[in-house]
Design a protein around this motif. Structure first.
Motif, PDB file in Angstrom:
ATOM      1  N   ASN A   1      31.855  95.577  -2.464  1.00  0.00           N
ATOM      2  CA  ASN A   1      32.420  96.879  -2.799  1.00  0.00           C
ATOM      3  C   ASN A   1      31.308  97.803  -3.308  1.00  0.00           C
ATOM      4  OD1 ASN A   1      32.010  96.438  -5.590  1.00  0.00           O
ATOM      5  ND2 ASN A   1      34.035  95.464  -5.818  1.00  0.00           N
TER       6      ASN A   1
ATOM      7  N   THR B   1      30.595  99.110  -6.223  1.00  0.00           N
ATOM      8  CA  THR B   1      29.934  98.677  -7.464  1.00  0.00           C
ATOM      9  C   THR B   1      28.849  97.648  -7.160  1.00  0.00           C
ATOM     10  OG1 THR B   1      32.160  98.784  -8.393  1.00  0.00           O
ATOM     11  CG2 THR B   1      30.412  97.936  -9.822  1.00  0.00           C
ATOM     12  N   GLN B   2      29.200  96.699  -6.331  1.00  0.00           N
ATOM     13  CA  GLN B   2      28.252  95.632  -5.991  1.00  0.00           C
ATOM     14  C   GLN B   2      27.075  96.162  -5.171  1.00  0.00           C
ATOM     15  OE1 GLN B   2      31.527  93.347  -4.204  1.00  0.00           O
ATOM     16  NE2 GLN B   2      31.020  91.639  -5.566  1.00  0.00           N
TER      17      GLN B   2
END
Ligand code: HEM
Ligand code: NAG
Ligand code: NAG
Ligand code: NAG
Ligand code: NAG
Length: 332
Positions: free
Chosen positions: A177, A179-180
């Motif tokens: 995602n 954030t990652q």
């Protein structure tokens, strides 16, 4: 007299300040020793040999251009841009980066690097690093497929270590995602802006079905256009049933053009990966996606700048770096 003295003093103060500042800025910028035209006085034809080799392959097989741009990314994200991705397994090290899941069997273009290196060794033995060949090849592929023109600094040296586990840990999987993705890019000194600009590379080349079938079965991911999902199902059967791993284009609209179409696909939920879709999940990144759909030239400029920036990641310009030869597949 008085003013002359004060000018002198002012000059001295400035000179001292510069002496103090200069080493600091050099130390903070890894890759600061790279420079555009590094081979000009060392191997005059270096860049033109890479360009003509890449051009002859990419004209016959445009997909290889995508392969080379991805190779540059996969090289730079693992131990920096040091050509560690090119090292073949040996009895001493049977698990090199190129065998890691993100690279095998999907990474391609190795034969283009081999051909360029062979020519370069004939012209100037032991001078041009494999890491620079990858960087130049990616630049040339960007020009051939996207009409994106930029200069890239050279002077990288080749590394002597290649570890498949590091490739697995440092390359983003397609199910990450936002954030990652942002966190991983940050570890390489790249920000969300660079992430969005570089993702435009998914406007060319291909993907194996296995990279996205989790979005097709058992149900079509709601983050994907349902009709697009249905048509992908026809090209990519359920892996439970399938015997081979097929490939599809990244961009069905302009498959061999490095252009802003990728961002249109992201917006219309017709990009292949969850990671592509995730660019819509922050207002900052989704605005940038939208800008590129409307301003192709802005995309090109930002892509070029981000490629140069990626090319500075953790570069080696001294020991234990070396200019690998006679082939890029083995350390000296
Ligand atoms: C943002 C995170 C990224 C993820 C999760 C990701 C993931 C992937 C995956 C899974 C594939 C398909 C491999 C296959 O199954 O054959 C692929 C292909 C590709 N990627 Fe990425 N990628 C990312 C970023 C990038 C970047 C930064 C570049 C280069 C600037 C890039 C360039 C490419 C290209 C050109 C292809 C097509 C390769 C070919 O046709 O051989 N990707 N990517
Ligand atoms: C790789 O080398 C290790 C240690 O030398 C060995 O245990 C392993 O069986 C080898 N793996 C393969 C796939 O050859
Ligand atoms: C490869 O990298 C992993 C992860 O950093 C590390 O644990 C492992 O020891 C390395 N392998 C070798 C042979 O150095
Ligand atoms: C992304 O995934 C991580 C790990 O699964 C999770 O902690 C995080 O909340 C997720 N972020 C978003 C924006 O979904
Ligand atoms: C496997 O293939 C058969 C026949 O082609 C089909 O009827 C079945 O639904 C498939 N199974 C899965 C899990 O997709």
């Amino acid at each position: 007299m008085e003013s002359k003295t004060s000018i002198l003093i002012t000059c001295l103060i400035f000179a001292t300040a510069f002496q103090l500042l200069l080493p600091l800025s050099e130390a903070s910028g890894r890759g600061s020793e790279l420079k555009v035209g590094y081979y000009k006085d060392k191997c005059q034809k270096a860049e033109s040999i890479v360009t003509s080799t890449v051009s002859s392959y990419v004209k016959s097989y445009p997909g290889l251009g995508g392969g080379l741009i991805r190779m540059f990314f996969h090289d730079c994200f693992v131990r920096g841009c040091d050509a560690s991705v090119l090292l073949d397994p040996t009895p001493e090290n049977n698990q090199t980066e190129k065998l890691a899941i993100p690279n095998f069997p999907s990474l391609r273009g190795f034969e283009v690097i081999d051909a360029a290196k062979a020519e370069l060794e004939k012209e100037c033995k032991g001078v041009v690093s494999c890491a620079d060949i990858i960087a130049l090849a990616a630049r040339d592929a960007s020009y051939l497929l996207g009409n994106i023109f930029y200069k890239i600094p050279t002077g990288r040296l080749d590394g002597r270590v290649s570890n498949s586990t590091e490739a697995l840990l440092n390359l983003p999987p397609p199910f990450f995602n936002l954030t990652q993705l942002e966190a991983l890019f940050a570890t390489k000194g790249l920000n969300a802006f660079d992430l969005v600009a570089l993702s435009g590379a998914h406007s060319i080349g291909r993907s194996h079905c296995s990279s996205f079938t989790s979005r097709l079965y058992p149900t079509i991911d709601p983050t994907m256009d349902q009709n697009f999902g249905a048509s992908l199902r026809k090209l990519c059967p359920d892996p439970k049933n399938a015997t081979n791993d097929g490939v599809v284009p990244q961009d069905f609209v302009t498959p061999d053009k490095l252009d802003e179409q990728y961002y249109k696909n992201v917006e219309s939920l017709t990009a292949l990966f969850f990671s592509d879709w995730s660019l819509l999940t922050s207002s900052e990144t989704s605005k940038q996606v939208d800008t590129y759909t409307k301003e192709p030239e802005t995309f090109k400029q930002d892509f070029a700048n981000a490629m140069v920036k990626m090319g500075n990641i953790e570069v080696l310009t001294g020991p234990p770096g070396e200019v690998r030869g006679p082939t890029c597949r083995f350390v000296n």
